[in-house]
Each structure stands twice: as C-alpha cells, then as structure tokens.
Design an enzyme around this catalytic site. Sequence first.
Site, PDB file in Angstrom:
ATOM      1  N   GLU A 176      -1.818  -5.991   3.857  1.00 52.66           N
ATOM      2  CA  GLU A 176      -3.198  -5.539   4.105  1.00 52.66           C
ATOM      3  C   GLU A 176      -3.222  -4.305   4.994  1.00 52.66           C
ATOM      4  OE1 GLU A 176      -3.454  -5.747   7.541  1.00 52.66           O
ATOM      5  OE2 GLU A 176      -1.562  -6.851   7.328  1.00 52.66           O
ATOM      6  N   GLU A 319       0.631  -4.209   6.360  1.00 55.30           N
ATOM      7  CA  GLU A 319       0.819  -3.483   5.088  1.00 55.30           C
ATOM      8  C   GLU A 319       1.637  -4.280   4.075  1.00 55.30           C
ATOM      9  OE1 GLU A 319       2.788   0.276   5.675  1.00 55.30           O
ATOM     10  OE2 GLU A 319       1.393   0.949   7.211  1.00 55.30           O
TER      11      GLU A 319
END
Lengths: 354, 354
Positions: A176, A319
């Site tokens: 994310e 991420e």
Amino acid sequence: MTDHAFTPKFAIPPLDEAAAEAARARQAQLTKPAGSLGRLEDLAIRLAAMTGKVTPRLNHKAVLVFAADHGVTAEGVSAYPAEVTAQMVLNFVRGGAAISVLSRFTHSRLKVVDIGVAADLPPAPNLLERKIAPGTGNIAREPAMSREQAWAALEAGADVVAEEAEEGLDILVLGEMGIGNTTAAAAVACALGGFPPETIVGHGTGVDEAGRQHKATVVQRALARAAVSPTDPIGVLQQVGGFEIGGMAGAMLAAAQRRVPILLDGFIATAAAMLAAALAPDIRGYLIAAHLSAEQGHGQMLGFLGLEPLLRLGLRLGEGSGAALALPLVEAAVRLHAEMATFSEAGVAEKVAA
Amino acid sequence: MTDHAFTPKFAIPPLDEAAAEAARARQAQLTKPAGSLGRLEDLAIRLAAMTGKVTPRLNHKAVLVFAADHGVTAEGVSAYPAEVTAQMVLNFVRGGAAISVLSRFTHSRLKVVDIGVAADLPPAPNLLERKIAPGTGNIAREPAMSREQAWAALEAGADVVAEEAEEGLDILVLGEMGIGNTTAAAAVACALGGFPPETIVGHGTGVDEAGRQHKATVVQRALARAAVSPTDPIGVLQQVGGFEIGGMAGAMLAAAQRRVPILLDGFIATAAAMLAAALAPDIRGYLIAAHLSAEQGHGQMLGFLGLEPLLRLGLRLGEGSGAALALPLVEAAVRLHAEMATFSEAGVAEKVAA
C-alpha cells in the site's frame, strides 16, 4: 448492495489436508536430514495445503499496491506532506520506487490501484483506476467513509484480484501507499484486536516521540468518537479505516477464495488482514507473514492472527516491499520441494537407525 | 612452504570508507523515509565499503562447496554413514541436492571442490579435484592432518578462488559437505574461541541428546589430546580441523584479498571464518552472516566474529544452503541501492522539518 450480500460470496475453501500430508511425506524423502530446511519445509507444506497441489509452482506472481489518501493528515500525524501519496504512485508506475525495483528483481508484475488518491493521476498501463473517493474523512472528527463506500472498497479489491486471476495468479503480494495510513491502520487494529493505542501506534515514516504520542492521542480520539465494535468489521472500516485497507482486505478474500497464497507485508497490510479475518476467519490459513516491521505493534497484530514472520530486517517502508523481499524465500521453498532428488533417486544412504 | 610464507600473501585491504560514505549519502536521497529499508541499507553501505564501489553490482555469483571426510566418524558422532559424503557430492554435481536447486534459482555457478573425500569420484565438469588426502585422522586419537596438509588445504581453497576470480566474481557463497564435520567444526570453534564444548556441540544432522553428549565428550577428548592454542590457528586446523574447513578459510582469505564479499553459511562455515579471522583479523569486514543455524553454538560463534545473521529460519543443512537463501536479500539490497530514484529525480517531496 446489502451488508449480507458480500460475506457468503467469499466463503474460504478449507485447506487441503491430503495435499499437505503428501507434501510432508515428500519432504521426508528429499536428500537432506529430516527437518534440516527448518521453516522452508513448513512453508512448502503450507503452500500445498493452500493450493491443493502436492508440489505447487509459482509461475505467475503479482504485486498489487493499493494507494489512497487520508483526511487524518490534517491532524499532523505524518512526517511527510499528503501530496507524497500521488507523487509516490507516479514513482511506482515509472519504476523508481523500492517496490518497482523489487517487482523487477522478483519477476513479478506490478499493478498500482488508485482506490482513493486525492489527486487526478495521469493514466499509465500498470495503474488501475478504482477511486472510491479522493481521500477519506478525518477519522479524528468524522467517519472515514460511508458504509457503502466501505463495501465498495472491499469489492474493488476483490474485483482487481478476479481480473489478475484471469492472467494467472499463483501468489499475491500485497502492499500500500497512503500518507497518514499508519494512523488509520493502528485505529483498525485497535478496534478489531482490542489493543490499547499506546502499544500499537509507532513512528510511521518517521515522526519523533512527541509526534508518536500525538498520533496515539489522535487514534484514541477516533476510537472514542466512533465507538465501533469488533463484531462489526465493516463499521470499523467505515469509521476509522482507509480505502487501501478495505481494498487489500477485499483482495485477500478474493485470493483465498481461489486458493491463491497471500504474502502479507507490514503494519498496514496486517491491519487489512485483521479486517479480512474478522469477515472470514478461515482466511488465516492463506496468509504468509513476510516480515516483522520496525513499526511498534506489528508483532502483536501478527500474534493476534497466529502468524510468525519470515524476516526480521527492521523494515518500515510499506509499498509491499517487505513482502516482495520475502518472495524469493517462498519461491526457494517451492523449488527445493519440487526439484530436490529423493534418497532413492540419488542413491544416497538414509539416516542410521538410532 | 614455511609457516611464514602464507599469511603476508593474504593481507586484507582496508574497507573503503569513502565509498561507504558516498553510499550512505546516496541512501539518504532515495525515495523512501530515511532508514526505512532497515538492514538492507546497512548491507548496501557495507558492500560499498568492501568492494570500493559506491553502487556495487552482483553480476558474477559463485557457490563453492568444499567436501571432505572425517576420521572422527569412527567414534559414532554422526547420524549418517560416512559414505554419504561421496554420495552427496554426486548429488550436488548431478543437480539434485538443495544447493544445486538454490544455485540454479539464484543464477549462481556451483563448483564442488573435493578437498578430501574418502572415495574416488568420477570426473564431472563442476567437480574440482583438489584432494589433499582421503579423509582426516580421527581427531579423538590423532591429529586430523599434518601441518603441511593444513597449509595445503588453505592454499587449495585460495587457489580455487583465484581461478574463480578470473571468470568474474562479485560475491562468494561458501558451503561444505562432510559427514562428521560438525564435530571437527565444534573442536575448531572451541579451540579458537575458548568456548566449552558442551555449549557449542549440537545435534548435527540429527543425533539424539545422548548422541550429542557423546559428541561433546569426543570434542573434549580431541582438545585435551591436542592441547592447541588459539595463537596457533594452523595448529588448530592440523590437530582438530578438517580439509573442507581449511579450504573454506583459504577461500575466504583469497576473496577478501580481492575485495570480494563473502556470504557465510552456518556452523561449519563459521568455524572456518573463525580460522580465517585468526590468521587475518581484518577479514571480518568482508563477511556477511547469512543466517543463524539451528545448530547449538552458532550464535556464540557469530557473536565472537561480531556478525549479525540476516535470516533465522531454523536451518541446519549446510552445503551453503543458508548462504544461497540469503543471496536474494543481498542482491535486493544492491539493486534497491542502485536502481531506486532519488527524491529530486522522482519529484517527490522530502520529509517535513520537525
């Protein structure tokens, strides 16, 4: 869409114990002392149980990064300005971010899902436009989203996985991006796990100790305002969550439904996993915890889910980077399991009877 | 060859602090919160210091597995018969062993060095014939080898690395095979590190607790017989070591001499590293500890060398398998360091001043 329409659709198939047993028997015949590959043996057996294949393969690997903005940044909870969410999405799709490098390195296809970035992003081949709204409400003062939007976030994540499955999907790596999202993730974890915010809230991308205490107070205020119950996970997502947290939870449900193993990243992905597990507890059998993050509270959250991390490298980037870093270990486990010779194939003597 | 001819030849170059400083400065400019890649940042900086390159690359990767037999198997210290050493060497070169699979997976070239297997092995393209003798003496009763043979084992390992360096060598992955060699490695570690055998000797490939205690007694007897001093590392190798332990130590010295980073496997490789460090203390700067083995005592040995392992997966296989499993992490660190965009390249805002 009603509250009742969604969950039954994502019934999680039971783990395949027969495949696991056959995989365990195969491990005992490979040319190595029994147990000497440690956690990689367990991993191979778990992957057999998930996939229903005695010797699973990981030919199709997808990294999905869900990106969204957070109204709670107005409370000064992050070390970075909110514009960084959109800037980093561009960095992902142009190939310059950590997850871009790691996707190339692991030969995984990278897709970035704009599920709620507060900016209009230029189209890009690997950027999926699924925006629910341009950022959430400020959870310290108002709900993050409507109940309909909460359902929509889950559905969006599930839909992306359904599309990916058509391209071939043997393992799902989830990550994310969202400035402010360690605050929302901490609130979700506390609401679902009953943890005190002080023990869960960490330094995020790098606030100092005063900043961390402020962040814990903000989470406390959000929880007090919303008064959500762990028995209403959709209410938790609606009140104190984020679009990327909902999207990841939906993606996990859709992956497990298809027997696709899920490689879980750090703090925010694990909050999403708690949400998915609150909706469908059997999803835990399809989760592989990639790493223990440096973010305070992550260990407690993994423990709540009954997961033991593979790596402990002091990562705190998000991420999906930690999950991508653990992917070679999972692949190695699978390849050792499939490709090693057995004692009889290799003509190697077995252990002397004790 | 005299005792004095060898060590000066393997003077270890100092770490390149200027390259490390430039690498540290580069890390601070990459599009991630400072420190968020945890140990991978330290790893990239250490690799810069070792290689003298600000952005090192790992294009040429070699796995060297040193194999030899051990007379101490006559004391019943292993769960497997001694013939397994030769059988597993054949398994390595034919591609069926764990290290064969992991070498393919990591795109590393695998070479097996017969430095003292007690069998005539059929030639194979990736089997290097450097036999010093067909196995060591039984260290419980006699020296493992002559002092000349100890030097020859070091030289053989160094020569293999010299040849590999001509093919291109950016990182060296070291492993071993030798039934009985956890006993010899424990004796070497105790002799050089001053550890009591009871705290170092483990279950090896799988002896039971009574077997482990017997093994500790055998190590104690070997050390009492030999009465070696840590100030005479060649004497330690000669009296209680093994040909593969000497070969690995020589390989490490030759790699560090060429600024080639060394990825260290488990218990036996770490005993060899203690031997190399006793000959040339500066070698520690070129060692990367891949993993903490399940074998008792390995943590103490790594601590003695000042090394922190990357992985903790409960491995106890040897062959270089743990080192090969950590190789993707090292490669990921190098690629992130070289390929990530900087804040200015990507147009991403930096951290808000506190």
